[in-house]
Design a protein around this motif. Sequence first.
Motif, mmCIF file in Angstrom:
data_model
loop_
_atom_site.group_PDB
_atom_site.id
_atom_site.type_symbol
_atom_site.label_atom_id
_atom_site.label_comp_id
_atom_site.label_asym_id
_atom_site.label_seq_id
_atom_site.Cartn_x
_atom_site.Cartn_y
_atom_site.Cartn_z
ATOM 1 N N GLY A 136 0.823 -1.192 -0.066
ATOM 2 C CA GLY A 136 0.039 -0.118 0.116
ATOM 3 C C GLY A 136 0.826 1.218 0.074
ATOM 4 N N HIS A 137 0.603 1.937 0.908
ATOM 5 C CA HIS A 137 1.371 3.380 0.927
ATOM 6 C C HIS A 137 2.187 3.299 2.361
ATOM 7 C CE1 HIS A 137 -2.717 3.694 2.306
ATOM 8 N NE2 HIS A 137 -2.404 4.573 3.301
ATOM 9 N N ALA A 138 3.001 4.412 2.291
ATOM 10 C CA ALA A 138 3.984 4.284 3.524
ATOM 11 C C ALA A 138 2.936 4.947 4.939
ATOM 12 C CB ALA A 138 5.117 5.273 3.498
ATOM 13 N N SER A 139 2.981 4.237 6.038
ATOM 14 C CA SER A 139 2.493 4.805 7.028
ATOM 15 C C SER A 139 2.978 5.915 7.750
ATOM 16 C CB SER A 139 2.639 3.708 8.330
ATOM 17 O OG SER A 139 2.138 2.666 7.909
ATOM 18 N N ALA A 140 1.994 6.928 8.258
ATOM 19 C CA ALA A 140 2.564 8.023 8.946
ATOM 20 C C ALA A 140 3.505 7.863 10.101
ATOM 21 C CB ALA A 140 1.378 8.966 9.456
ATOM 22 N N ALA A 141 4.527 8.386 10.135
ATOM 23 C CA ALA A 141 5.354 8.024 11.210
ATOM 24 C C ALA A 141 4.896 8.277 12.648
ATOM 25 C CB ALA A 141 6.769 8.982 11.070
ATOM 26 N N GLY A 142 5.096 7.017 13.421
ATOM 27 C CA GLY A 142 4.491 7.055 14.847
ATOM 28 C C GLY A 142 3.149 7.039 14.968
ATOM 29 N N ARG A 143 2.514 6.648 14.077
ATOM 30 C CA ARG A 143 1.094 6.825 14.293
ATOM 31 C C ARG A 143 0.626 5.312 14.528
ATOM 32 N NH1 ARG A 143 -3.646 9.533 14.629
ATOM 33 N NH2 ARG A 143 -2.718 11.416 13.928
ATOM 34 N N ASP A 144 -0.123 5.163 15.649
ATOM 35 C CA ASP A 144 -0.579 3.730 16.026
ATOM 36 C C ASP A 144 -1.849 3.575 15.451
ATOM 37 O OD1 ASP A 144 -1.402 1.780 18.871
ATOM 38 O OD2 ASP A 144 -1.570 1.289 17.017
ATOM 39 N N ARG A 145 -2.273 2.721 14.340
ATOM 40 C CA ARG A 145 -3.364 2.718 13.486
ATOM 41 C C ARG A 145 -4.133 1.564 14.120
ATOM 42 N NH1 ARG A 145 -1.643 1.315 8.185
ATOM 43 N NH2 ARG A 145 0.334 0.686 9.146
ATOM 44 N N HIS A 146 -3.865 0.523 15.127
ATOM 45 C CA HIS A 146 -4.820 -0.427 15.346
ATOM 46 C C HIS A 146 -6.223 -0.151 15.747
ATOM 47 C CE1 HIS A 146 -5.664 -4.717 16.585
ATOM 48 N NE2 HIS A 146 -5.889 -3.968 17.847
ATOM 49 N N ALA A 147 -6.349 0.919 16.569
ATOM 50 C CA ALA A 147 -7.798 1.100 17.106
ATOM 51 C C ALA A 147 -8.514 1.706 15.975
ATOM 52 C CB ALA A 147 -7.769 1.970 18.374
ATOM 53 N N LEU A 148 -7.934 2.535 15.254
ATOM 54 C CA LEU A 148 -8.851 3.311 14.016
ATOM 55 C C LEU A 148 -9.091 2.205 12.971
ATOM 56 C CD1 LEU A 148 -9.907 5.597 12.579
ATOM 57 C CD2 LEU A 148 -7.268 5.986 11.681
ATOM 58 N N GLU A 149 -7.993 1.290 12.750
ATOM 59 C CA GLU A 149 -8.207 0.445 11.541
ATOM 60 C C GLU A 149 -9.212 -0.863 12.224
ATOM 61 O OE1 GLU A 149 -4.634 0.572 8.338
ATOM 62 O OE2 GLU A 149 -4.570 -1.126 9.813
ATOM 63 N N ARG A 150 -9.150 -0.895 13.476
ATOM 64 C CA ARG A 150 -10.193 -1.948 13.944
ATOM 65 C C ARG A 150 -11.488 -1.366 13.887
ATOM 66 N NH1 ARG A 150 -10.586 -7.488 14.025
ATOM 67 N NH2 ARG A 150 -11.941 -7.888 15.670
ATOM 68 N N TYR A 151 -11.793 -0.316 14.138
ATOM 69 C CA TYR A 151 -12.811 0.423 13.912
ATOM 70 C C TYR A 151 -13.427 0.334 12.383
ATOM 71 C CZ TYR A 151 -16.530 4.008 13.423
ATOM 72 O OH TYR A 151 -17.810 4.750 13.246
ATOM 73 N N LEU A 152 -12.639 0.666 11.532
ATOM 74 C CA LEU A 152 -13.156 0.605 10.059
ATOM 75 C C LEU A 152 -13.216 -0.703 9.704
ATOM 76 C CD1 LEU A 152 -10.390 3.286 8.868
ATOM 77 C CD2 LEU A 152 -12.863 3.461 9.103
ATOM 78 N N PHE A 153 -12.582 -1.853 10.307
ATOM 79 C CA PHE A 153 -12.770 -3.071 9.795
ATOM 80 C C PHE A 153 -14.296 -3.507 10.094
ATOM 81 C CE2 PHE A 153 -11.997 -7.446 8.960
ATOM 82 C CZ PHE A 153 -12.675 -8.186 9.933
ATOM 83 N N ARG A 154 -14.697 -3.063 11.172
ATOM 84 C CA ARG A 154 -16.106 -3.354 11.976
ATOM 85 C C ARG A 154 -17.138 -2.625 11.098
ATOM 86 N NH1 ARG A 154 -15.950 -3.475 18.077
ATOM 87 N NH2 ARG A 154 -18.212 -3.749 17.679
ATOM 88 N N PHE A 155 -16.774 -1.325 10.533
ATOM 89 C CA PHE A 155 -17.982 -0.279 10.220
ATOM 90 C C PHE A 155 -18.741 -0.766 9.010
ATOM 91 C CE2 PHE A 155 -19.559 3.721 10.191
ATOM 92 C CZ PHE A 155 -20.043 4.057 8.884
ATOM 93 N N ASP A 156 -18.088 -1.345 8.032
ATOM 94 C CA ASP A 156 -19.070 -1.883 7.124
ATOM 95 C C ASP A 156 -19.671 -3.020 7.285
ATOM 96 O OD1 ASP A 156 -16.966 -3.780 4.880
ATOM 97 O OD2 ASP A 156 -16.475 -3.275 6.709
ATOM 98 N N LYS A 157 -19.675 -3.747 8.499
ATOM 99 C CA LYS A 157 -20.381 -5.015 8.813
ATOM 100 C C LYS A 157 -21.218 -4.818 9.981
ATOM 101 C CE LYS A 157 -15.945 -7.458 7.918
ATOM 102 N NZ LYS A 157 -15.058 -5.875 7.887
ATOM 103 N N GLU A 158 -21.322 -3.705 10.619
ATOM 104 C CA GLU A 158 -22.182 -3.385 11.778
ATOM 105 C C GLU A 158 -22.986 -2.410 11.575
ATOM 106 O OE1 GLU A 158 -20.284 -3.486 15.572
ATOM 107 O OE2 GLU A 158 -18.771 -5.248 14.751
ATOM 108 N N GLN A 159 -24.389 -2.473 11.423
ATOM 109 C CA GLN A 159 -25.240 -1.499 11.031
ATOM 110 C C GLN A 159 -25.368 -0.353 12.241
ATOM 111 O OE1 GLN A 159 -29.119 -2.619 9.571
ATOM 112 N NE2 GLN A 159 -29.872 -0.778 9.230
ATOM 113 N N ALA A 160 -25.105 -0.761 13.357
ATOM 114 C CA ALA A 160 -25.491 0.085 14.627
ATOM 115 C C ALA A 160 -24.184 1.125 14.425
ATOM 116 C CB ALA A 160 -25.243 -0.783 15.713
ATOM 117 N N LEU A 161 -22.832 0.649 14.166
ATOM 118 C CA LEU A 161 -21.861 1.515 14.131
ATOM 119 C C LEU A 161 -22.126 2.589 12.839
ATOM 120 C CD1 LEU A 161 -18.612 -0.566 14.234
ATOM 121 C CD2 LEU A 161 -19.614 0.924 15.978
#
Length: 381
Positions: A287-312
Motif C-alpha cells: 500500500g502506501h507508507a504509514s505516517a511516522a509514529g501513528r498507531d493505527r490499530h484502534a482506528l483500523e479495527r473500527y474501520l474493519f467493523r464499520f461496513d459489517k455492523e449497522q449500529a456503527l
Amino acid sequence: MGMGEIVWAAATAHTGAMMRTPKGDPDDLARADRVFQAFAALSASLRAARPDVLVVVATDHFLTFDQAALPVFAIGTGTAFPGHGEFGVPKRDYTGVAGLGEAVHAGMVAAGFDAAGARGLPLDHSFSCPLQLLLDGWDVPVLPVYVNCTIEPLPRLDRCLDFGRALGEVLRMQELAPRVAVLGTGGLSHWVGMPETGHINRDFDRRFLEGFAAGRFDEIAGWDAAEVVRSAGNGAAEIRNWLLAAGAARATGARVAAYEPVQAWVTGIGVTELLLPPGNARAAAPGHASAAGRDRHALERYLFRFDKEQALQEALKADAAGAFDGHALDDEERRVLRERDLATLYEWGVHPLLIRNFAGTLGLRYVQAYHDRGLVPRHGN
C-alpha cells in the motif's frame, strides 16, 4: 501411496466488479463480453474434467482477516464455507470434502509450511466471484487456500511458488478426493483504495501473461515484488495466487483465454487455463507508507467493523454522542471520521482497502477526495 490426480488447473481475475455488466462504453462492453465467454469456456472445461474437489487459491480484503489474527497462508477445514456476498457478488455458500482440509493442512505443516487451519473459512469475492462464473448452474465441493496478498508483510513470490509445489504433492498423496482441480485467482494490474484507482497497466499485464503462458514461473517468482506493486498496483500482489496454482499443477505453461483491460471494472482482467504435463497425476498489500509514529490499530479495527455492523453506521450517520464508545480512538481520529476525511486517513497510513470499504458504505468517492487533496498517482504509465 496416495491416489490424487490433478486433472484441471486455471488462473483468473477475481474482481467483484465482474458481476456487473459495463454500461455506456460499447468497447468496454465488448471487452467484458469476451471475458464472460472465456469464463464460460473455462467452466465447460472444468466440468468435463469431472473433479471431486476444486482447490481455490485466493485472498481476503478485510472481510475475514485483519491485523488481529493474520495468517500468511491458511487452509480451509471443515465442510462448510460461507460466502460473504459483498460488493455485488450474490451470496452463495460452498461445501467441502469431509476431512480433506484437515489432511491437506497436516500435510503442508509436515512439508515445512506452517500454514494455519481455518475451520469454516468465510469466503470473500476473491473466492466467490470466479466461483460464481465457473460454477454457473452446477456445483462441486471446494477447498479454499488463503494467501495474504493484502496486509504487509506478504509472502515472497518464490515462497508462494514453492508452497504451491508442496501443495500439489500433498494433494497427490491424499485419497479423499481422487480428481482434483486447482484455481488461482487475482490481479492483474489494478489499484484498490489508492489515488491511482482506475488505472490499468497494460504493459505489465502483457509482460506477465507472456511469461506465465510460456511457463517461466521461476523467472516471475524472481521479480521484485515491491516493483510489481509500484508499477501495477496493490491488486497485482495477487499474482502470488497464480504462481501457487501453477506450482501445484506442475504446469508447463498456460493458454490465455482472455486478456481485457475493462475500464468499468478498473482491472486488467486475465483468464487462463494452465497446461498440465503428461503423467501429471502420479509423478504477497502493499500500500502506501504509514505516517511516522501513528498507531493505527484502534482506528483500523473500527474501520474493519464499520461496513459489517449497522449500529456503527447508524451512529456515525446520526452524529451520535456515543458513536465511538468502546473504541480507543483519540479526538483527532474521531474528528476525521465524523468529517469523512478520506484523504487524511490515507495520509495517516490507514490501509487503502479499509478506506475503500468505509467510503463505499457511506456512498463517498475516495478517488475524488484524494484528487481534491492533491494526492495524484505516482506514475504516468
